[in-house]
Design a protein around this motif. Structure first.
Motif, PDB file in Angstrom:
ATOM      1  N   PRO A  49       9.691   3.788  -7.632  1.00  0.00           N
ATOM      2  CA  PRO A  49       9.261   2.424  -7.981  1.00  0.00           C
ATOM      3  C   PRO A  49       9.568   1.408  -6.889  1.00  0.00           C
ATOM      4  O   PRO A  49       9.035   0.303  -6.909  1.00  0.00           O
ATOM      5  N   GLU A  50      10.427   1.780  -5.939  1.00  0.00           N
ATOM      6  CA  GLU A  50      10.762   0.877  -4.844  1.00  0.00           C
ATOM      7  C   GLU A  50      10.196   1.365  -3.514  1.00  0.00           C
ATOM      8  O   GLU A  50      10.754   1.109  -2.441  1.00  0.00           O
ATOM      9  N   ALA A  51       9.056   2.052  -3.582  1.00  0.00           N
ATOM     10  CA  ALA A  51       8.443   2.588  -2.360  1.00  0.00           C
ATOM     11  C   ALA A  51       8.064   1.489  -1.384  1.00  0.00           C
ATOM     12  O   ALA A  51       8.223   1.637  -0.167  1.00  0.00           O
ATOM     13  N   ILE A  87       2.252   2.519   4.533  1.00  0.00           N
ATOM     14  CA  ILE A  87       1.930   3.469   5.595  1.00  0.00           C
ATOM     15  C   ILE A  87       3.176   3.752   6.443  1.00  0.00           C
ATOM     16  O   ILE A  87       3.400   4.889   6.872  1.00  0.00           O
ATOM     17  N   TYR A  88       4.006   2.726   6.657  1.00  0.00           N
ATOM     18  CA  TYR A  88       5.203   2.900   7.479  1.00  0.00           C
ATOM     19  C   TYR A  88       6.244   3.784   6.805  1.00  0.00           C
ATOM     20  O   TYR A  88       7.134   4.335   7.473  1.00  0.00           O
ATOM     21  N   SER A 101       9.136  -1.280   3.640  1.00  0.00           N
ATOM     22  CA  SER A 101       9.394  -2.513   4.394  1.00  0.00           C
ATOM     23  C   SER A 101      10.632  -2.347   5.267  1.00  0.00           C
ATOM     24  O   SER A 101      10.666  -2.826   6.417  1.00  0.00           O
ATOM     25  N   ALA A 102      11.642  -1.669   4.739  1.00  0.00           N
ATOM     26  CA  ALA A 102      12.845  -1.399   5.530  1.00  0.00           C
ATOM     27  C   ALA A 102      12.519  -0.484   6.709  1.00  0.00           C
ATOM     28  O   ALA A 102      13.034  -0.667   7.816  1.00  0.00           O
ATOM     29  N   ILE A 120       2.496   4.117  14.597  1.00  0.00           N
ATOM     30  CA  ILE A 120       1.875   3.983  13.285  1.00  0.00           C
ATOM     31  C   ILE A 120       0.983   2.751  13.332  1.00  0.00           C
ATOM     32  O   ILE A 120       1.439   1.656  13.683  1.00  0.00           O
ATOM     33  N   PHE A 121      -0.288   2.941  13.009  1.00  0.00           N
ATOM     34  CA  PHE A 121      -1.239   1.838  13.013  1.00  0.00           C
ATOM     35  C   PHE A 121      -1.722   1.607  11.582  1.00  0.00           C
ATOM     36  O   PHE A 121      -2.062   2.568  10.872  1.00  0.00           O
ATOM     37  N   ILE A 122      -1.749   0.342  11.170  1.00  0.00           N
ATOM     38  CA  ILE A 122      -2.211   0.030   9.811  1.00  0.00           C
ATOM     39  C   ILE A 122      -3.497  -0.783   9.869  1.00  0.00           C
ATOM     40  O   ILE A 122      -3.724  -1.558  10.802  1.00  0.00           O
TER      41      ILE A 122
END
Length: 347
Positions: free
Chosen positions: A325-327, A107-108, A332-333, A157-159
């Protein structure tokens, strides 16, 4: 200032260092086969042991992990590893490390994804729906079946993490009912979750179910199954073989794949209805990225929208496939960057 990003899954683990910029830029990365390591801590130590001297130690970090997290502690669902941020901070000397569910962390990344990282297969994703103030959802078939929800506003941003992949699978056809009965007997289980079928592992099980029929005892994949079952240490990507055989005209594997795509599409439609994610349902996971034509097929899309009176509503929801493939790593970054920004560390 640099950022630590991680993607820890049942099959692979990737750790990387990114620079803290408006669009995080990767500086260093290492890829690991998860099953080859005794714990995530051993991977973590190896990564920092090999960090090049010219790359400064990250100050903020985020690791997407495959499992439910409580009090910054997690047991990885498909590995049994126990991880907590306090231990990670001690090993790395990084005080600001966060564990987030691997699908929730995506989501981020949504506000930061570039056009070459995704493809829209239904509806329109314009600037308003990419930075909206409405709910979005993510589903993805990999080793298991991940789901998550999120709310993106101009300022926050809320998860909302989910383990919806472990909900009960509800057969819709006679074929699916026969598959469920076979799975219960084969795996000696009392219930069948959605991810038992809608996952890469599930596609392999559907193929095994088809091959278990005596009428198919001479199928070319029978020999492959024998080798897989006799040598557990040798890795064979059965789901990839199913896709390959189906794409080359194998009737039996085509049937297995179509059943899987229908089940996947239906599960995605159920999630979209539950969350009313009118701003978009994102489809992640290596299976979707590698086999975009299958996800963009009538089998998937018709099953997605085949929800009675809500059919027209579902046909209007943007469906977006994450191709990168590294989404998870990138997202995370992005989360680590937002954490640094919220603490006044912009560079």
């Amino acid at each position: 200032m640099n950022l630590l990003a991680g993607d820890l899954g049942g099959t692979k683990t990737i750790l990387a260092v990114y620079s803290n910029e408006n669009y995080p830029k990767k500086l260093f990365e290492k890829y690991y086969i998860s099953s080859e390591w005794e714990s995530f801590y051993s991977i973590f130590e190896d990564f920092f042991k090999h960090l090049p001297d010219h790359i400064s130690l990250p100050e903020y970090g985020c690791i997407g992990v495959a499992g439910p997290i409580k009090d910054q502690k997690v047991t990885i669902t498909n590995l049994g590893w126990n991880i907590e941020t306090e231990e990670l901070s001690q090993l790395s000397k990084i005080n600001n490390i966060e564990l987030i569910n691997d699908f929730s962390v995506l989501i981020y990344g949504i506000p930061f994804f570039k056009n070459d990282q995704y493809e829209v297969i239904q509806g329109t994703l314009n600037s308003e729906t990419k930075t909206n103030q409405e709910l979005v959802a993510i589903i993805g078939a990999g080793t298991g079946l991940g789901m998550s929800r999120g709310l993106i506003t101009p300022k926050n941003i809320f998860i909302f993490p989910s383990e919806g992949g472990h909900r009960e699978f509800s057969p819709r056809t006679e074929n699916e009912w026969e598959l469920v009965k076979w799975l219960k007997k084969k795996l000696t289980i009392q219930r069948v979750s959605i991810e038992r079928i809608v996952s890469g592992t599930g596609l392999g099980m559907i193929a095994r179910w088809k091959l278990d029929d005596p009428l198919n005892e001479n199928h070319p994949l029978q020999e492959t199954l024998k080798k897989m079952d006799s040598d557990k240490s040798a890795f064979t990507d059965l789901p990839a073989l199913v896709w390959e055989k189906a794409n080359n005209g194998d009737k039996l594997m085509s049937e297995a794949l179509q059943l899987w795509l229908n089940a996947y599409g239906s599960a995605a439609g159920d999630l979209a209805l539950q969350e009313l994610c009118s701003s978009g349902l994102w489809i992640s996971g290596g299976t979707a990225a590698k086999n975009l034509d299958g996800i963009n097929s009538s089998n998937f899309l018709n099953a997605f929208s085949n929800k009675g009176r809500f059919q027209s509503y579902l046909k209007e929801i943007p469906l977006i496939v994450l191709k990168d493939p590294e989404a998870t790593l990138f997202s995370s970054a992005c989360r680590a960057r937002l954490s640094a920004e919220s603490n006044g560390r912009l560079s």
